[in-house]
Design a protein around this motif. Structure first.
Motif, PDB file in Angstrom:
ATOM      1  N   ILE A  21      38.841  36.346  45.176  1.00 59.45           N
ATOM      2  CA  ILE A  21      40.030  37.134  45.478  1.00 59.45           C
ATOM      3  C   ILE A  21      39.834  38.565  44.990  1.00 59.45           C
ATOM      4  O   ILE A  21      39.017  38.831  44.109  1.00 59.45           O
ATOM      5  CB  ILE A  21      41.312  36.552  44.835  1.00 59.45           C
ATOM      6  CG1 ILE A  21      41.215  36.527  43.306  1.00 59.45           C
ATOM      7  CG2 ILE A  21      41.621  35.175  45.404  1.00 59.45           C
ATOM      8  CD1 ILE A  21      42.522  36.205  42.603  1.00 59.45           C
ATOM      9  N   GLU A  22      40.606  39.464  45.577  1.00 53.59           N
ATOM     10  CA  GLU A  22      40.617  40.850  45.141  1.00 53.59           C
ATOM     11  C   GLU A  22      41.818  41.052  44.221  1.00 53.59           C
ATOM     12  O   GLU A  22      42.913  40.594  44.514  1.00 53.59           O
ATOM     13  CB  GLU A  22      40.731  41.773  46.351  1.00 53.59           C
ATOM     14  CG  GLU A  22      40.748  43.234  46.003  1.00 53.59           C
ATOM     15  CD  GLU A  22      40.851  44.138  47.221  1.00 53.59           C
ATOM     16  OE1 GLU A  22      41.376  45.258  47.054  1.00 53.59           O
ATOM     17  OE2 GLU A  22      40.418  43.744  48.317  1.00 53.59           O
ATOM     18  N   PRO A  29      39.966  48.274  41.479  1.00 51.59           N
ATOM     19  CA  PRO A  29      39.945  47.032  42.257  1.00 51.59           C
ATOM     20  C   PRO A  29      38.629  46.306  42.011  1.00 51.59           C
ATOM     21  O   PRO A  29      37.564  46.928  42.000  1.00 51.59           O
ATOM     22  CB  PRO A  29      40.061  47.506  43.705  1.00 51.59           C
ATOM     23  CG  PRO A  29      39.521  48.890  43.700  1.00 51.59           C
ATOM     24  CD  PRO A  29      39.760  49.453  42.326  1.00 51.59           C
ATOM     25  N   ILE A  30      38.711  44.999  41.787  1.00 54.33           N
ATOM     26  CA  ILE A  30      37.514  44.184  41.580  1.00 54.33           C
ATOM     27  C   ILE A  30      37.669  42.877  42.340  1.00 54.33           C
ATOM     28  O   ILE A  30      38.752  42.557  42.830  1.00 54.33           O
ATOM     29  CB  ILE A  30      37.240  43.899  40.084  1.00 54.33           C
ATOM     30  CG1 ILE A  30      38.365  43.047  39.490  1.00 54.33           C
ATOM     31  CG2 ILE A  30      37.011  45.169  39.301  1.00 54.33           C
ATOM     32  CD1 ILE A  30      38.039  42.495  38.121  1.00 54.33           C
ATOM     33  N   LEU A  31      36.581  42.126  42.408  1.00 54.02           N
ATOM     34  CA  LEU A  31      36.614  40.787  42.989  1.00 54.02           C
ATOM     35  C   LEU A  31      36.421  39.771  41.879  1.00 54.02           C
ATOM     36  O   LEU A  31      35.568  39.945  41.004  1.00 54.02           O
ATOM     37  CB  LEU A  31      35.506  40.615  44.032  1.00 54.02           C
ATOM     38  CG  LEU A  31      35.620  41.471  45.285  1.00 54.02           C
ATOM     39  CD1 LEU A  31      34.389  41.273  46.169  1.00 54.02           C
ATOM     40  CD2 LEU A  31      36.882  41.143  46.054  1.00 54.02           C
ATOM     41  N   LEU A  32      37.235  38.716  41.919  1.00 53.15           N
ATOM     42  CA  LEU A  32      37.068  37.573  41.030  1.00 53.15           C
ATOM     43  C   LEU A  32      36.551  36.408  41.856  1.00 53.15           C
ATOM     44  O   LEU A  32      37.028  36.172  42.961  1.00 53.15           O
ATOM     45  CB  LEU A  32      38.402  37.185  40.386  1.00 53.15           C
ATOM     46  CG  LEU A  32      39.046  38.205  39.460  1.00 53.15           C
ATOM     47  CD1 LEU A  32      40.394  37.676  38.975  1.00 53.15           C
ATOM     48  CD2 LEU A  32      38.147  38.533  38.276  1.00 53.15           C
ATOM     49  N   HIS A  33      35.590  35.685  41.307  1.00 53.40           N
ATOM     50  CA  HIS A  33      34.956  34.577  41.999  1.00 53.40           C
ATOM     51  C   HIS A  33      35.047  33.347  41.106  1.00 53.40           C
ATOM     52  O   HIS A  33      34.442  33.323  40.031  1.00 53.40           O
ATOM     53  CB  HIS A  33      33.485  34.886  42.288  1.00 53.40           C
ATOM     54  CG  HIS A  33      33.250  36.249  42.851  1.00 53.40           C
ATOM     55  ND1 HIS A  33      33.348  36.505  44.196  1.00 53.40           N
ATOM     56  CD2 HIS A  33      32.941  37.431  42.253  1.00 53.40           C
ATOM     57  CE1 HIS A  33      33.085  37.793  44.404  1.00 53.40           C
ATOM     58  NE2 HIS A  33      32.835  38.362  43.241  1.00 53.40           N
ATOM     59  N   ARG A  34      35.794  32.320  41.529  1.00 50.89           N
ATOM     60  CA  ARG A  34      35.944  31.117  40.709  1.00 50.89           C
ATOM     61  C   ARG A  34      34.925  30.064  41.115  1.00 50.89           C
ATOM     62  O   ARG A  34      34.790  29.708  42.288  1.00 50.89           O
ATOM     63  CB  ARG A  34      37.343  30.541  40.848  1.00 50.89           C
ATOM     64  CG  ARG A  34      37.524  29.300  39.994  1.00 50.89           C
ATOM     65  CD  ARG A  34      38.921  28.756  40.006  1.00 50.89           C
ATOM     66  NE  ARG A  34      38.984  27.535  39.188  1.00 50.89           N
ATOM     67  CZ  ARG A  34      40.060  26.792  39.048  1.00 50.89           C
ATOM     68  NH1 ARG A  34      41.179  27.140  39.652  1.00 50.89           N
ATOM     69  NH2 ARG A  34      40.021  25.720  38.308  1.00 50.89           N
ATOM     70  N   THR A  42      33.126  41.062  39.859  1.00 46.56           N
ATOM     71  CA  THR A  42      32.182  42.052  40.405  1.00 46.56           C
ATOM     72  C   THR A  42      32.942  43.244  40.944  1.00 46.56           C
ATOM     73  O   THR A  42      34.153  43.202  41.161  1.00 46.56           O
ATOM     74  CB  THR A  42      31.345  41.478  41.565  1.00 46.56           C
ATOM     75  OG1 THR A  42      32.213  41.188  42.671  1.00 46.56           O
ATOM     76  CG2 THR A  42      30.577  40.241  41.153  1.00 46.56           C
ATOM     77  N   GLY A  43      32.174  44.291  41.208  1.00 46.47           N
ATOM     78  CA  GLY A  43      32.725  45.442  41.910  1.00 46.47           C
ATOM     79  C   GLY A  43      33.093  45.042  43.325  1.00 46.47           C
ATOM     80  O   GLY A  43      32.735  43.958  43.802  1.00 46.47           O
ATOM     81  N   ILE A  44      33.785  45.938  43.991  1.00 48.31           N
ATOM     82  CA  ILE A  44      34.299  45.617  45.323  1.00 48.31           C
ATOM     83  C   ILE A  44      33.539  46.338  46.441  1.00 48.31           C
ATOM     84  O   ILE A  44      33.776  46.109  47.612  1.00 48.31           O
ATOM     85  CB  ILE A  44      35.803  45.909  45.380  1.00 48.31           C
ATOM     86  CG1 ILE A  44      36.447  45.197  46.546  1.00 48.31           C
ATOM     87  CG2 ILE A  44      36.076  47.391  45.375  1.00 48.31           C
ATOM     88  CD1 ILE A  44      37.929  45.052  46.430  1.00 48.31           C
ATOM     89  N   VAL A 101      39.240  40.301  31.952  1.00 46.23           N
ATOM     90  CA  VAL A 101      38.047  41.038  32.391  1.00 46.23           C
ATOM     91  C   VAL A 101      37.866  42.261  31.508  1.00 46.23           C
ATOM     92  O   VAL A 101      38.831  42.957  31.179  1.00 46.23           O
ATOM     93  CB  VAL A 101      38.187  41.477  33.866  1.00 46.23           C
ATOM     94  CG1 VAL A 101      36.990  42.301  34.300  1.00 46.23           C
ATOM     95  CG2 VAL A 101      38.347  40.267  34.770  1.00 46.23           C
ATOM     96  N   LYS A 102      36.624  42.512  31.137  1.00 47.03           N
ATOM     97  CA  LYS A 102      36.277  43.727  30.373  1.00 47.03           C
ATOM     98  C   LYS A 102      35.543  44.665  31.320  1.00 47.03           C
ATOM     99  O   LYS A 102      34.448  44.344  31.802  1.00 47.03           O
ATOM    100  CB  LYS A 102      35.401  43.377  29.183  1.00 47.03           C
ATOM    101  CG  LYS A 102      35.165  44.540  28.243  1.00 47.03           C
ATOM    102  CD  LYS A 102      34.466  44.071  26.987  1.00 47.03           C
ATOM    103  CE  LYS A 102      34.427  45.176  25.956  1.00 47.03           C
ATOM    104  NZ  LYS A 102      33.815  44.694  24.711  1.00 47.03           N
TER     105      LYS A 102
END
Length: 104
Positions: A21-22, A29-34, A42-44, A101-102
């Protein structure tokens, strides 16, 4: 657990396992990946052409840029097409069902 420097990004229960998800963390803005109980951030933007990545184009541990098909590993950021290119990755902590997130 020490959360100094971390910002809350999302709740784990709001993410489907195996999906991305963004989100915005602060101004970024970043992406999270579960992946199971682990979450990778990660970066977007694609490191190849600065094209915005679509979270729906993430399969297993690879996110694929829709512009040129470049593939980056969500765990390491390494671009499979050009290993010298790297998608930014950020440290994450999952604590009590919250994703932190850091950025820096």
């Amino acid at each position: 657990m020490d959360l100094a420097g971390f910002k809350k990004a999302a709740n784990l229960q709001d993410m489907e396992d195996g999906k991305s998800i963004e989100v915005e963390v602060g101004p970024l803005p970043i992406l999270l990946h579960r992946r199971g109980d682990q979450v990778f951030a990660t970066g977007i933007y694609c490191p190849h052409a600065d094209v915005r990545l679509d979270p729906r184009n993430c399969f297993d541990d690879l996110i694929i840029c829709k512009a040129h098909g470049y593939k980056s590993n969500i765990r390491t950021g390494v671009c499979l097409n050009e290993p010298d290119l790297k998608l930014p990755t950020y440290s994450t902590i999952v604590e009590k069902g919250e994703i932190w997130v850091k950025l820096y």
